[in-house]
Design an enzyme around this catalytic site. Structure first.
Site, PDB file in Angstrom:
ATOM      1  N   CYS A  79       0.828  -1.205   0.000  1.00  0.00           N
ATOM      2  CA  CYS A  79       0.000   0.000   0.000  1.00  0.00           C
ATOM      3  C   CYS A  79       0.869   1.266   0.000  1.00  0.00           C
ATOM      4  O   CYS A  79       1.487   1.551  -1.016  1.00  0.00           O
ATOM      5  CB  CYS A  79      -0.997  -0.071   1.147  1.00  0.00           C
ATOM      6  SG  CYS A  79      -2.454   0.915   0.829  1.00  0.00           S
ATOM      7  N   HIS A 171      -3.432  -5.172   1.874  1.00  0.00           N
ATOM      8  CA  HIS A 171      -2.775  -5.408   3.170  1.00  0.00           C
ATOM      9  C   HIS A 171      -2.812  -6.893   3.547  1.00  0.00           C
ATOM     10  O   HIS A 171      -3.680  -7.301   4.319  1.00  0.00           O
ATOM     11  CB  HIS A 171      -3.479  -4.610   4.264  1.00  0.00           C
ATOM     12  CG  HIS A 171      -3.221  -3.152   4.236  1.00  0.00           C
ATOM     13  ND1 HIS A 171      -2.254  -2.539   5.000  1.00  0.00           N
ATOM     14  CD2 HIS A 171      -3.791  -2.175   3.514  1.00  0.00           C
ATOM     15  CE1 HIS A 171      -2.245  -1.243   4.762  1.00  0.00           C
ATOM     16  NE2 HIS A 171      -3.167  -0.986   3.856  1.00  0.00           N
ATOM     17  N   GLU A 173      -1.053  -8.388   5.590  1.00  0.00           N
ATOM     18  CA  GLU A 173      -0.742  -8.552   7.015  1.00  0.00           C
ATOM     19  C   GLU A 173      -1.992  -8.429   7.887  1.00  0.00           C
ATOM     20  O   GLU A 173      -1.950  -8.719   9.071  1.00  0.00           O
ATOM     21  CB  GLU A 173       0.324  -7.526   7.441  1.00  0.00           C
ATOM     22  CG  GLU A 173      -0.141  -6.096   7.640  1.00  0.00           C
ATOM     23  CD  GLU A 173      -0.444  -5.319   6.339  1.00  0.00           C
ATOM     24  OE1 GLU A 173      -0.368  -5.912   5.244  1.00  0.00           O
ATOM     25  OE2 GLU A 173      -0.786  -4.128   6.452  1.00  0.00           O
TER      26      GLU A 173
HETATM   27  N1  GLN Z   1      -3.393   6.329   0.732  1.00  0.00           N
HETATM   28  C1  GLN Z   1      -2.130   6.018   1.327  1.00  0.00           C
HETATM   29  C2  GLN Z   1      -0.998   6.674   0.571  1.00  0.00           C
HETATM   30  O1  GLN Z   1      -1.145   6.993  -0.569  1.00  0.00           O
HETATM   31  C3  GLN Z   1      -1.897   4.531   1.400  1.00  0.00           C
HETATM   32  C4  GLN Z   1      -2.932   3.887   2.283  1.00  0.00           C
HETATM   33  C5  GLN Z   1      -2.457   2.652   2.969  1.00  0.00           C
HETATM   34  O2  GLN Z   1      -1.266   2.386   3.067  1.00  0.00           O
HETATM   35  N2  GLN Z   1      -3.390   1.911   3.521  1.00  0.00           N
HETATM   36  O3  GLN Z   1       0.038   6.843   1.097  1.00  0.00           O
END
Ligand code: GLN
Length: 190
Positions: A79, A171, A173
């Site tokens: 992410c 995610h 995890e």
């Molecule tokens: N929206 C976040 C970003 O762009 C990422 C979101 C997340 O890691 N759950 O940094």
């Protein structure tokens, strides 16, 4: 025993500790460059990529992490971690590692679906789908020639590999399924 570093500046790092322990790895919460020396692989967790970036400035971690990758050691970004690994971030000049030849769009699934879960087919992990937990997730809008697409959802690329670098929009995890962590750890045996 393998030691995996988890960049522990901000975001969902504790959950990765649990997933890696379930895979039988030792983990180190990385906040200082020297701590990378003990690690064979590194995870950059989800969170807020701009915040993690600011903390990487303060902790002097940009070049040490780049050197870690240049030494051929595996890195897995989830992410916000995927955002930080990308060369291109649509509409943003924010600092990044720029290690993967991908373009990404942040918060790309739109406001109505800020967070959602979906079954994701990841062929390299077998038949059984992965439960993808997406939280203000990015997706990949372009991949370079050395980048392998490992999974898509709704026509959007969400899991990619380039050499020993792995990046996912969701995610893993936050579930008890450790197959993706295990897949990443197997990079060490290649
Ligand atoms: N929206 C976040 C970003 O762009 C990422 C979101 C997340 O890691 N759950 O940094």
């Amino acid at each position: 025993m393998i030691t995996v570093g988890i960049l522990a500046l901000q975001g969902a790092f504790l959950e990765h500790v649990r997933s890696l322990a379930a895979c039988g790895s030792r983990t180190v919460e990385v906040r200082k460059a020297e701590q990378l020396d003990e690690c064979q692989a590194l995870i950059i967790p989800g969170g807020e990529s701009t915040t993690i970036g600011k903390l990487m400035d303060s902790f002097g971690l940009w070049n040490p992490v780049r050197r870690f990758a240049a030494a051929g050691r595996p890195i897995f970004g989830t992410c916000a971690g995927m955002v930080l690994l990308a060369k291109d971030i649509e509409g943003s000049e924010q600092p990044r590692l720029g290690l993967m030849d991908i373009a990404i769009k942040r918060n790309a699934f739109g406001r109505q679906v800020d967070s959602f879960e979906a079954d994701i087919h990841v062929p390299v992990l077998g038949e059984k789908p992965v439960r993808g937990v997406f939280i203000r997730a990015p997706f990949v809008t372009a991949v370079g020639s050395g980048v392998e697409t490992l999974a898509s959802f709704d026509g959007k690329v969400i899991l990619v590999r380039q050499g020993k670098l792995l990046a996912g929009a969701f995610h893993p995890e936050l579930t008890t399924d450790t197959r993706l962590h295990q897949y990443f750890l197997n990079f060490l045996n290649e």
